[in-house]
Design a protein around this motif. Sequence first.
Motif, PDB file in Angstrom:
ATOM      1  N   GLN A 158       0.812  -1.222   0.000  1.00 27.25           N
ATOM      2  CA  GLN A 158       0.000   0.000   0.000  1.00 27.25           C
ATOM      3  C   GLN A 158       0.845   1.271   0.000  1.00 27.25           C
ATOM      4  O   GLN A 158       0.383   2.301  -0.445  1.00 27.25           O
ATOM      5  CB  GLN A 158      -0.964   0.000   1.191  1.00 27.25           C
ATOM      6  CG  GLN A 158      -1.949  -1.140   1.197  1.00 27.25           C
ATOM      7  CD  GLN A 158      -2.935  -1.129   0.050  1.00 27.25           C
ATOM      8  OE1 GLN A 158      -2.930  -0.255  -0.797  1.00 27.25           O
ATOM      9  NE2 GLN A 158      -3.790  -2.125  -0.004  1.00 27.25           N
ATOM     10  N   ARG A 159       2.044   1.229   0.538  1.00 27.30           N
ATOM     11  CA  ARG A 159       2.939   2.402   0.522  1.00 27.30           C
ATOM     12  C   ARG A 159       3.982   2.199  -0.555  1.00 27.30           C
ATOM     13  O   ARG A 159       5.106   1.792  -0.285  1.00 27.30           O
ATOM     14  CB  ARG A 159       3.586   2.627   1.892  1.00 27.30           C
ATOM     15  CG  ARG A 159       2.680   3.135   2.972  1.00 27.30           C
ATOM     16  CD  ARG A 159       1.983   4.469   2.681  1.00 27.30           C
ATOM     17  NE  ARG A 159       2.804   5.583   2.295  1.00 27.30           N
ATOM     18  CZ  ARG A 159       3.387   6.447   3.115  1.00 27.30           C
ATOM     19  NH1 ARG A 159       3.235   6.324   4.401  1.00 27.30           N
ATOM     20  NH2 ARG A 159       4.103   7.449   2.648  1.00 27.30           N
TER      21      ARG A 159
ATOM     22  N   THR B  56       2.199   5.307  -6.741  1.00 29.70           N
ATOM     23  CA  THR B  56       0.835   5.184  -7.249  1.00 29.70           C
ATOM     24  C   THR B  56       0.758   5.711  -8.679  1.00 29.70           C
ATOM     25  O   THR B  56       1.590   6.506  -9.099  1.00 29.70           O
ATOM     26  CB  THR B  56      -0.148   5.982  -6.370  1.00 29.70           C
ATOM     27  OG1 THR B  56       0.304   7.340  -6.310  1.00 29.70           O
ATOM     28  CG2 THR B  56      -0.240   5.403  -4.973  1.00 29.70           C
TER      29      THR B  56
ATOM     30  N   PHE C 160      -6.350   7.143   6.103  1.00 33.99           N
ATOM     31  CA  PHE C 160      -5.178   6.517   6.701  1.00 33.99           C
ATOM     32  C   PHE C 160      -5.612   5.395   7.647  1.00 33.99           C
ATOM     33  O   PHE C 160      -6.640   5.496   8.314  1.00 33.99           O
ATOM     34  CB  PHE C 160      -4.361   7.567   7.458  1.00 33.99           C
ATOM     35  CG  PHE C 160      -3.035   7.076   7.935  1.00 33.99           C
ATOM     36  CD1 PHE C 160      -2.015   6.814   7.040  1.00 33.99           C
ATOM     37  CD2 PHE C 160      -2.803   6.873   9.284  1.00 33.99           C
ATOM     38  CE1 PHE C 160      -0.778   6.349   7.481  1.00 33.99           C
ATOM     39  CE2 PHE C 160      -1.575   6.424   9.734  1.00 33.99           C
ATOM     40  CZ  PHE C 160      -0.563   6.158   8.833  1.00 33.99           C
ATOM     41  N   ARG C 161      -4.818   4.340   7.721  1.00 33.44           N
ATOM     42  CA  ARG C 161      -5.142   3.193   8.582  1.00 33.44           C
ATOM     43  C   ARG C 161      -4.968   3.508  10.070  1.00 33.44           C
ATOM     44  O   ARG C 161      -4.141   4.308  10.450  1.00 33.44           O
ATOM     45  CB  ARG C 161      -4.192   2.043   8.274  1.00 33.44           C
ATOM     46  CG  ARG C 161      -4.635   1.179   7.164  1.00 33.44           C
ATOM     47  CD  ARG C 161      -3.854  -0.140   7.218  1.00 33.44           C
ATOM     48  NE  ARG C 161      -4.127  -0.884   6.024  1.00 33.44           N
ATOM     49  CZ  ARG C 161      -3.209  -1.224   5.144  1.00 33.44           C
ATOM     50  NH1 ARG C 161      -1.958  -0.897   5.322  1.00 33.44           N
ATOM     51  NH2 ARG C 161      -3.527  -1.910   4.087  1.00 33.44           N
TER      52      ARG C 161
ATOM     53  N   CYS D 160      -4.664  10.324   1.700  1.00 29.20           N
ATOM     54  CA  CYS D 160      -3.926   9.587   2.721  1.00 29.20           C
ATOM     55  C   CYS D 160      -2.572  10.272   2.821  1.00 29.20           C
ATOM     56  O   CYS D 160      -2.509  11.459   3.106  1.00 29.20           O
ATOM     57  CB  CYS D 160      -3.815   8.119   2.300  1.00 29.20           C
ATOM     58  SG  CYS D 160      -3.037   7.057   3.530  1.00 29.20           S
ATOM     59  N   LYS D 161      -1.522   9.557   2.529  1.00 29.15           N
ATOM     60  CA  LYS D 161      -0.169  10.114   2.454  1.00 29.15           C
ATOM     61  C   LYS D 161       0.279  10.015   0.995  1.00 29.15           C
ATOM     62  O   LYS D 161      -0.425   9.453   0.167  1.00 29.15           O
ATOM     63  CB  LYS D 161       0.780   9.322   3.353  1.00 29.15           C
ATOM     64  CG  LYS D 161       0.451   9.457   4.830  1.00 29.15           C
ATOM     65  CD  LYS D 161       1.450   8.696   5.677  1.00 29.15           C
ATOM     66  CE  LYS D 161       1.119   8.851   7.135  1.00 29.15           C
ATOM     67  NZ  LYS D 161       2.001   9.770   7.818  1.00 29.15           N
TER      68      LYS D 161
ATOM     69  N   ASP E 258       2.273   8.468  -2.107  1.00 28.82           N
ATOM     70  CA  ASP E 258       2.582   7.073  -2.442  1.00 28.82           C
ATOM     71  C   ASP E 258       1.802   6.102  -1.562  1.00 28.82           C
ATOM     72  O   ASP E 258       2.349   5.176  -0.977  1.00 28.82           O
ATOM     73  CB  ASP E 258       4.086   6.798  -2.327  1.00 28.82           C
ATOM     74  CG  ASP E 258       4.876   7.506  -3.401  1.00 28.82           C
ATOM     75  OD1 ASP E 258       4.343   7.673  -4.519  1.00 28.82           O
ATOM     76  OD2 ASP E 258       6.021   7.908  -3.145  1.00 28.82           O
ATOM     77  N   CYS E 259       0.500   6.325  -1.503  1.00 27.50           N
ATOM     78  CA  CYS E 259      -0.376   5.490  -0.670  1.00 27.50           C
ATOM     79  C   CYS E 259      -1.581   5.054  -1.494  1.00 27.50           C
ATOM     80  O   CYS E 259      -2.356   5.895  -1.949  1.00 27.50           O
ATOM     81  CB  CYS E 259      -0.809   6.273   0.569  1.00 27.50           C
ATOM     82  SG  CYS E 259      -1.870   5.313   1.658  1.00 27.50           S
ATOM     83  N   TRP E 260      -1.715   3.769  -1.634  1.00 24.18           N
ATOM     84  CA  TRP E 260      -2.815   3.206  -2.418  1.00 24.18           C
ATOM     85  C   TRP E 260      -4.151   3.214  -1.659  1.00 24.18           C
ATOM     86  O   TRP E 260      -5.202   2.950  -2.258  1.00 24.18           O
ATOM     87  CB  TRP E 260      -2.469   1.776  -2.821  1.00 24.18           C
ATOM     88  CG  TRP E 260      -1.439   1.709  -3.893  1.00 24.18           C
ATOM     89  CD1 TRP E 260      -0.082   1.760  -3.734  1.00 24.18           C
ATOM     90  CD2 TRP E 260      -1.673   1.603  -5.297  1.00 24.18           C
ATOM     91  NE1 TRP E 260       0.537   1.682  -4.960  1.00 24.18           N
ATOM     92  CE2 TRP E 260      -0.410   1.572  -5.931  1.00 24.18           C
ATOM     93  CE3 TRP E 260      -2.825   1.519  -6.071  1.00 24.18           C
ATOM     94  CZ2 TRP E 260      -0.275   1.459  -7.312  1.00 24.18           C
ATOM     95  CZ3 TRP E 260      -2.682   1.402  -7.448  1.00 24.18           C
ATOM     96  CH2 TRP E 260      -1.421   1.385  -8.057  1.00 24.18           C
ATOM     97  N   LEU E 261      -4.150   3.500  -0.372  1.00 22.64           N
ATOM     98  CA  LEU E 261      -5.396   3.475   0.395  1.00 22.64           C
ATOM     99  C   LEU E 261      -6.410   4.471  -0.147  1.00 22.64           C
ATOM    100  O   LEU E 261      -7.600   4.164  -0.283  1.00 22.64           O
ATOM    101  CB  LEU E 261      -5.116   3.735   1.877  1.00 22.64           C
ATOM    102  CG  LEU E 261      -4.201   2.726   2.577  1.00 22.64           C
ATOM    103  CD1 LEU E 261      -3.907   3.181   3.999  1.00 22.64           C
ATOM    104  CD2 LEU E 261      -4.786   1.332   2.548  1.00 22.64           C
TER     105      LEU E 261
END
Length: 185
Positions: free
Chosen positions: A42-43, A46, A77-78, A137-138, A140-143
């Motif tokens: 996930q990080r 993208t 974010f998780r 999210c942040k 480079d975050c696929w979330l």
Amino acid sequence: MSRLLAALLCLPLLGLCLLQTPNALAAEEPLFSADGYRLTRQRSPTPATVDGAQTIDTAALQRLLAGQQPPVLIDVFRRAWLHGQFAADEAHHNIPGSLWLANVGDGQLAPQWQDYFAHYLDQASGGDRARPLVFYCKSDCWLSWNASKRAAALGYTRLYWYRDGIDAWQQAGLPVQDATPAPLP
């Protein structure tokens, strides 16, 4: 002497095992689900776009926020979920006014998280599927990529993906707020 010899003989074997393990895991573990959601890593970098949403940068987000109908900001974010509650393992900050929907950007959602996502999107949009929503999210975050795609699948039509997320916001010197995830209904 025998310990040294044993260590020297094992090193090539360990190296071989270490080199093969990530490749073996990658072969077994697909990056995307059958319906196109990112499942692992996930990080990582993208893509520039996501189906169903317009990719925006910090300047575009600021224009949207200053507009006639500001979007709903959704941080995905998780946050660890333990024993029926979010675990406050470290402080989290997001863009002021954001709704933090933790754990909705995973590639596969358990029914409780899918319901959580649908519930809060409906509430935040006032039931208006054309209400602008910004997912982030942040960097480079696929979330947030997954969450944008998932909102489109739920029928939301004015979606924005703030690809570089809170990292770009903070690098621009813009304010952040302490955040707490929305409770599971």
